[in-house]
Design a protein around this motif. Structure first.
Motif, PDB file in Angstrom:
ATOM      1  N   UNK A 158       0.848  -1.180   0.000  1.00 25.34           N
ATOM      2  CA  UNK A 158       0.000   0.000   0.000  1.00 25.34           C
ATOM      3  C   UNK A 158       0.890   1.239   0.000  1.00 25.34           C
ATOM      4  N   UNK A 159       0.555   2.163  -0.870  1.00 27.84           N
ATOM      5  CA  UNK A 159       1.287   3.423  -0.901  1.00 27.84           C
ATOM      6  C   UNK A 159       1.022   4.165   0.403  1.00 27.84           C
ATOM      7  N   UNK A 160       2.083   4.590   1.060  1.00 31.55           N
ATOM      8  CA  UNK A 160       1.945   5.273   2.341  1.00 31.55           C
ATOM      9  C   UNK A 160       1.382   6.684   2.150  1.00 31.55           C
TER      10      UNK A 160
ATOM     11  N   UNK B 141      -2.655   0.396  -3.993  1.00 31.01           N
ATOM     12  CA  UNK B 141      -1.926  -0.865  -3.885  1.00 31.01           C
ATOM     13  C   UNK B 141      -1.139  -1.118  -5.165  1.00 31.01           C
ATOM     14  N   UNK B 142       0.135  -1.328  -5.019  1.00 31.58           N
ATOM     15  CA  UNK B 142       1.000  -1.596  -6.164  1.00 31.58           C
ATOM     16  C   UNK B 142       1.816  -2.856  -5.880  1.00 31.58           C
ATOM     17  N   UNK B 143       2.198  -3.604  -6.933  1.00 32.58           N
ATOM     18  CA  UNK B 143       3.065  -4.773  -6.725  1.00 32.58           C
ATOM     19  C   UNK B 143       4.360  -4.361  -6.020  1.00 32.58           C
ATOM     20  N   UNK B 144       4.793  -5.230  -5.106  1.00 31.43           N
ATOM     21  CA  UNK B 144       5.978  -4.921  -4.302  1.00 31.43           C
ATOM     22  C   UNK B 144       7.180  -4.548  -5.162  1.00 31.43           C
TER      23      UNK B 144
ATOM     24  N   UNK C 212       8.005   1.948  -4.822  1.00 35.14           N
ATOM     25  CA  UNK C 212       9.210   2.700  -4.476  1.00 35.14           C
ATOM     26  C   UNK C 212       9.270   2.752  -2.957  1.00 35.14           C
ATOM     27  N   UNK C 213      10.217   2.031  -2.382  1.00 34.85           N
ATOM     28  CA  UNK C 213      10.321   1.964  -0.933  1.00 34.85           C
ATOM     29  C   UNK C 213      11.427   2.888  -0.451  1.00 34.85           C
TER      30      UNK C 213
END
Ligand SMILES: [Zn+2]
Length: 74
Positions: free
Chosen positions: A44-46, A51-54, A58-59
């Motif tokens: 989940x985008x903070x 919701x995007x694939x891991x 962009x972490x």
């Protein structure tokens, strides 16, 4: 006649065991499939909650975002 009855009982027991094993097997495989999908799960985008694939996320700083822009903003 006793032998036939014994065989019939054995067949019934074998069938029950088979059904139980199949049932367990399917539930186990469903569970492992769920675990497998968790490995390639959506994050989940903070920032926007998308919701995007891991692997596409962009972490940054322990948080994952849907895009570089949100990573910079977040
Ligand atoms: Zn986002």
């Amino acid at each position: 006649m006793n032998l036939i009855r014994l065989i019939a009982i054995a067949v019934v027991i074998w069938l029950v065991v088979r059904i139980v094993k199949n049932h367990r097997g399917s539930s186990i495989s469903a569970g492992s499939r769920r675990n497998g999908s968790d490995l390639h799960s959506m994050v989940k985008c903070a920032r926007c909650g998308l919701h995007v694939p891991r692997e596409e996320a962009v972490c940054k700083g322990g948080r994952c975002y849907c895009s570089r822009e949100h990573a910079d903003e977040g």
